[in-house]
Design an enzyme around this catalytic site. Structure first.
Site, PDB file in Angstrom:
ATOM      1  N   HIS A 467       0.853  -1.196   0.000  1.00 24.55           N
ATOM      2  CA  HIS A 467       0.000   0.000   0.000  1.00 24.55           C
ATOM      3  C   HIS A 467       0.890   1.247   0.000  1.00 24.55           C
ATOM      4  CE1 HIS A 467      -3.463   2.541   1.611  1.00 24.55           C
ATOM      5  NE2 HIS A 467      -2.408   3.269   1.990  1.00 24.55           N
ATOM      6  N   GLU A 468       1.885   1.239   0.865  1.00 24.96           N
ATOM      7  CA  GLU A 468       2.767   2.410   0.960  1.00 24.96           C
ATOM      8  C   GLU A 468       3.540   2.633  -0.332  1.00 24.96           C
ATOM      9  OE1 GLU A 468       2.293   4.415   3.271  1.00 24.96           O
ATOM     10  OE2 GLU A 468       1.076   3.047   4.458  1.00 24.96           O
ATOM     11  N   HIS A 471       1.696   4.462  -2.987  1.00 26.14           N
ATOM     12  CA  HIS A 471       1.614   5.923  -2.841  1.00 26.14           C
ATOM     13  C   HIS A 471       2.709   6.585  -3.659  1.00 26.14           C
ATOM     14  CE1 HIS A 471      -1.635   6.572  -0.103  1.00 26.14           C
ATOM     15  NE2 HIS A 471      -1.114   5.817   0.855  1.00 26.14           N
TER      16      HIS A 471
END
Ligand SMILES: *[C@@H]1O[C@H](CO)[C@@H](O)[C@H](O)[C@H]1NC(C)=O
Ligand SMILES: *[C@@H]1O[C@H](CO)[C@@H](O)[C@H](O)[C@H]1NC(C)=O
Ligand SMILES: *[C@@H]1O[C@H](CO)[C@@H](O)[C@H](O)[C@H]1NC(C)=O
Ligand SMILES: [Ca+2]
Ligand SMILES: [Ca+2]
Length: 671
Positions: A467-468, A471
């Site tokens: 998820h990170e 980004h």
């Protein structure tokens, strides 16, 4: 944690603990079973004959009693002299196996601790080595105990006219040239295409390829090639490779690169790579593998770098760039170390010259995260590199602003490998990715979660690091890599959360074939210590379990980026499944666009590049539709429209006006 609309560079994965209760299931993942060889750049042809024979009375199935019946001398047997063993082996090869002395060469004679002398022979045909034809003979007290045999028995080709095949300049009249062979090998192993291929004939020139010259493999090569993709001149020799009952005349090359040393064999007529082996030992990472989700779902496995590094994305592997190699968790894409309160635990885990990180394997069942700080850095290093290589296949490359120290002249700005801090003690119950502009170093910080005892480490809830990472992708791609302020409005920042959730699920969870669009799928159940995970609703197409639609953005409860992200991810989920239910699901790292999941990620990535700075859901949807129109001629137009419309982002939806529209274009309405 509400985000100020301008703090673009800081995207926490907030802990939210609402949500429906659901069945909990352990998911050992298919990726865990991936063999070392899967991704390895190797090709090993099978000989027709491949035997290992233990001669009576040494039959190991009978055991020691057979040996006592034999002449086992009471005192330590004298070891056969090398010459004696050589003579026994030669007699066996010529008399028993029927190969004349001109058709093999004894390469080595080695003694073992048990008094066995092992003799290794290589087959010759027309004086050239058959590189995969070997006989090894084990001799004790002058007697053959056992032997292995892969000599070729098929029909012999006629004597090749090597002089006619390639002239001394290394060019060729009837087949492929040595230069062609190097290019073919480079392409096969995924190395860069050489631009310099300078073929020379070393002096003294090997004019005769008779059995004497060729019987010593270490004899001077026939050609040498200088190239910018090789760290040393590439020696080229003629040889044969057996494939089943065929013998192929090949150029045998040794290509040395920073992380590889390929021994490749290229067909002199067709240019096909007949066999290749990499003499480099691969790095070994003890990790929860991508796709397995967390230690709750499956075991720690030893992942071999050869199986996971994608060489077009990481041409020097994960531990090196031009002029620099590391034995630690750092390299061209990622610089990872723990950032715990214990300064002594925060060094780079060092895998040594073999890049073997297995000593850092965590023990989850019994230990606190602080007992495996180094292991967390290994995991994070591995996960970030996997994501780097995977996203590269979909166009997150140098020119698009990816994260690398060295861009190898492929555009974009280097000097921006991810600084990855595992078990970062500067926060908790969260994780952060900071994305400055291309050429400036991004940073990911993974915190511990204190919702369980012992605490759990977000490095090991694999959707969180991924998820990170995404980004970084969505921020770099939207509005171009030089502008990191293009997901800064609340709605755009919320969509950033949604892209990240769906990317993390797509690569870690959704390729489990028994998960369908209606499987209630939580995010980050491991750190949550709860099967419902960190989001309001699990992701599913079932509207009774996850009722998210566009109009929720107009409610007070949805004025926060992660809530907005849940709505956007729910829409992307519908599109994902419309594509996967139509085209199927394949290994996503292969970016094979005949697979629905690969097509989905490609459309998402292309959409990110095409959408305007600070998109809203309507413009981002339109960018995905446009990507499909340009990539496939609109083959997926209705699959995409129906996905968005199901969640209220239909044709009548208006950007900024958060009212549901369930309408699809007329051509998509029927069916
Ligand atoms: C896939 O998911 C199903 C159901 O959610 C689960 O029971 C199964 O163990 C999983 N299989 C693999 C190979 O991950
Ligand atoms: C090729 O090698 C020869 C001999 O070493 C050298 O003289 C020549 O400059 C090289 N050419 C290129 C293009 O590197
Ligand atoms: C993509 O997958 C299809 C279907 O499995 C297969 O036929 C095709 O060869 C693959 N293409 C590539 C480039 O691997
Ligand atoms: Ca960059
Ligand atoms: Ca950008």
């Amino acid at each position: 944690m509400p985000m100020s609309p301008t703090s673009t560079h800081h995207r926490p994965l907030a802990a939210l603990f609402l949500g429906a209760l659901m069945a909990f299931h352990a998911i050992p993942h298919a990726h865990a079973a991936q063999s070392d060889m899967d991704g390895r750049r190797a090709k090993v042809p099978t000989p027709a004959v491949k035997t290992f024979t233990i001669l009576p009375p040494f039959d190991t199935t009978v055991g020691p009693s057979a040996l006592t019946a034999m002449t086992v001398p009471a005192r330590q047997p004298k070891v056969d002299s090398q010459d004696a063993a050589r003579a026994v082996a030669t007699a066996y090869l010529t008399e028993t196996l029927g190969f004349p002395a001109s058709e093999f060469v004894i390469k080595n004679v080695v003694t073992t601790s048990s008094g066995v002398t092992a003799v290794y022979a290589r087959q010759l045909v027309h004086g050239l080595e058959v590189v995969n034809a070997d006989v090894n003979i084990n001799i004790k007290n002058g007697q053959i105990v056992a032997f292995g045999d892969s000599f070729y028995r098929g029909t012999r080709p006629s004597q090749p006219d090597l002089a006619a095949l390639s002239d001394t300049a290394g060019s060729t009249t009837t087949g492929k040239s040595p230069a062609d062979a190097l290019k073919a090998l480079a392409s096969f192993v995924g190395a860069l295409t050489p631009t310099i291929v300078n073929v020379t004939v070393p002096t003294p020139m090997t004019t005769s390829i008779g059995s004497d010259a060729a019987s010593d493999w270490h004899a001077a090569p026939v050609f040498e090639i200088a190239s910018e993709i090789a760290e040393a001149p590439v020696p080229v020799r003629y040889a044969y490779v057996q494939t089943g009952n065929n013998l192929q005349l090949v150029y045998s090359l040794q290509l040395q690169q920073t992380m590889h040393w390929y021994h490749g064999h290229v067909n002199v007529q067709t240019g096909e790579v007949e066999a290749v082996n990499d003499w480099a030992s691969a790095a070994r990472y003890p990790v929860i593998p991508v796709g397995e989700q967390s230690p709750e779902k499956g075991p720690l496995v030893i992942v071999d770098s050869a199986a996971v590094v994608l060489t077009n994305a990481s041409p020097n592997g994960w531990h090196a760039y031009t002029g620099q190699t590391f034995t630690t968790t750092r390299g061209n894409n990622v610089i990872a170390h723990p950032n715990t309160p214990e300064e002594n635990d925060n060094g780079f885990p060092d895998g040594g010259a073999d890049l073997d990180f297995t000593p850092f394997a965590p023990v989850f069942a019994t230990a606190n995260p602080k007992d495996y700080a180094a292991g967390s850095a290994v995991e994070l290093f591995y996960l970030m590199n996997v994501a780097h290589d995977l996203c590269y296949q979909y166009g997150f490359d140098e020119a698009s602003g990816n994260f690398q120290v060295d861009n190898y002249g492929k555009g974009g700005i280097g000097g921006d490998a991810i600084l990855a801090l595992s078990q970062d003690s500067t926060g908790k119950n969260n994780a952060v990715f900071m994305t400055p502009i291309d050429g400036e170093q991004p940073k990911v910080q993974m915190f511990l979660f204190d919702l369980t005892t012992p605490n759990r480490d977000s490095d090991f809830d694999l959707v969180i690091p991924h998820h990170e990472f995404f980004h970084g992708v969505s921020n770099r791609l939207t509005g171009g890599p030089a502008n990191s302020d293009c997901l800064s409005t609340q709605e755009a920042a919320g969509m950033g959360e949604g892209w990240s959730d769906m990317f993390a699920l797509a690569i870690n969870v959704l390729d489990n074939k028994s998960i369908t669009r209606n499987t209630a799928t939580p995010l980050a159940a491991y750190v949550a210590g709860s099967p419902s995970g960190l989001r309001t609703y699990p992701y599913t197409s079932d509207m009774t379990v996850n009722p998210s639609t566009y109009s929720l953005l107009g409610t007070n409860a949805y004025q926060e980026v992660h809530k907005i992200g849940e709505v956007w991810a729910s829409m992307l989920w519908e599109v994902y499944w419309n594509l996967v239910d139509t085209y199927g699901c394949g290994p996503i790292e292969q970016a094979n666009l005949t697979d629905g999941n690969a097509m989905w990620l490609q459309l998402v990535m292309d959409g990110l590049k095409s959408q305007p700075c600070n998109p809203n859901m309507v413009t981002a949807r339109n960018a995905i539709l446009l990507a499909d129109l340009l990539l496939t001629g609109g083959a997926n137009n209705c699959l995409i429209w129906r996905g968005f419309a199901k969640r209220g982002l239909g044709t009548a939806a208006v950007g900024g006006v958060h009212q549901d529209s369930f309408l699809v274009p007329a051509q998509c309405a029927l069916q």
